[in-house]
Design an enzyme around this catalytic site. Sequence first.
Site, PDB file in Angstrom:
ATOM      1  CB  CYS A 194      18.827  43.130  70.531  1.00 44.45           C
ATOM      2  SG  CYS A 194      17.243  43.107  71.396  1.00 44.45           S
ATOM      3  CB  CYS A 222      17.842  39.943  72.119  1.00 48.75           C
ATOM      4  SG  CYS A 222      16.852  40.812  70.877  1.00 48.75           S
TER       5      CYS A 222
END
Length: 324
Positions: A79, A82
């Site tokens: 991700c 993230c």
Amino acid sequence: MQPRNMSMSGVVDLAAVKAAQEAKAKAEQTRAEAARQGGVGAVSPADLVIDVDEAGFERDVLQRSAEVPVVIDFWAEWCQPCKQLSPVLERLAVEYNGRFLLAKIDVDANQMLMQQFGIQGIPAVFAVVAGQALPLFQGAAGEEQIRGTLDQLVQVAEQRFGLTGLVVDPDAEPGAPTGPAVVPAGPHDALLEAAVQALDAGDFGGAVQAYKNVLSDDPANSEAKLGLAQAELLQRVQGMDPQAVRKNAAEKPADAEAQIAAADLDLVGGHVEDAFGRLIETVQRTAGDDRDAVRRRLLELFEVVGTDDPRVVGARRALARALF
């Protein structure tokens, strides 16, 4: 439990208010028990960010949330957002110096937790306070926005649950066994706990009296003020016939008593703006003692919602215009 926006404010849900009071009492009991067992110490800055998995979730998140708000960062290696968000949260966890604990959960390795929190996408950030889960935000967010959310979180944790956070010692060894800092019992803790127990039993009159007993000694006690306003509201609506109250209010738009009763029902139902708007309009339609009674009830409802709530701030301005 879907992620929502960054605001900690919501409608007035009196069931949630009661649950919060019960969670606060349980958190206080947990801290007191830990203190009795000698679990007193400080954490190092490195211990403010922890990796959590399904096996350790109850210990590392649920139990710790009785002493400090736990912010959960759901992330994954693949991700990209993230990788931008996580370092900001980690840095802020250290900067806030124990006001919250950051728990990082890899969703690929902990699918069950992801499902239990109802997460549809990552990054997703939640908080757990005294065992109560609060969705904070999903997706990327700017640092200023994150700081605002964290400020609200630590304020709610302290004011509603009495959680003042962890003691941080820069010289402490990372990973050393620690416990919560000793939190001295307040002079009115027994009375406040009695009020919560009365609410739990549906004894609203008993709760009102318990909160009044606290305020007689400590008129500035914010927890007792909020609790009294909520208990009095519950006591007033107990036994009301909602259909009859609303019919009476619809037929008598200038009747102060009818509109006050309907506003109480509005608020209990979570219709905050409707309750405020109804009473402000009634202020405009009435005069003398009736007008003053409506104004005083409106101020009481402000206390139930919380004086810093944006809806209260706006209603105060509208009330001032109606009065002057």
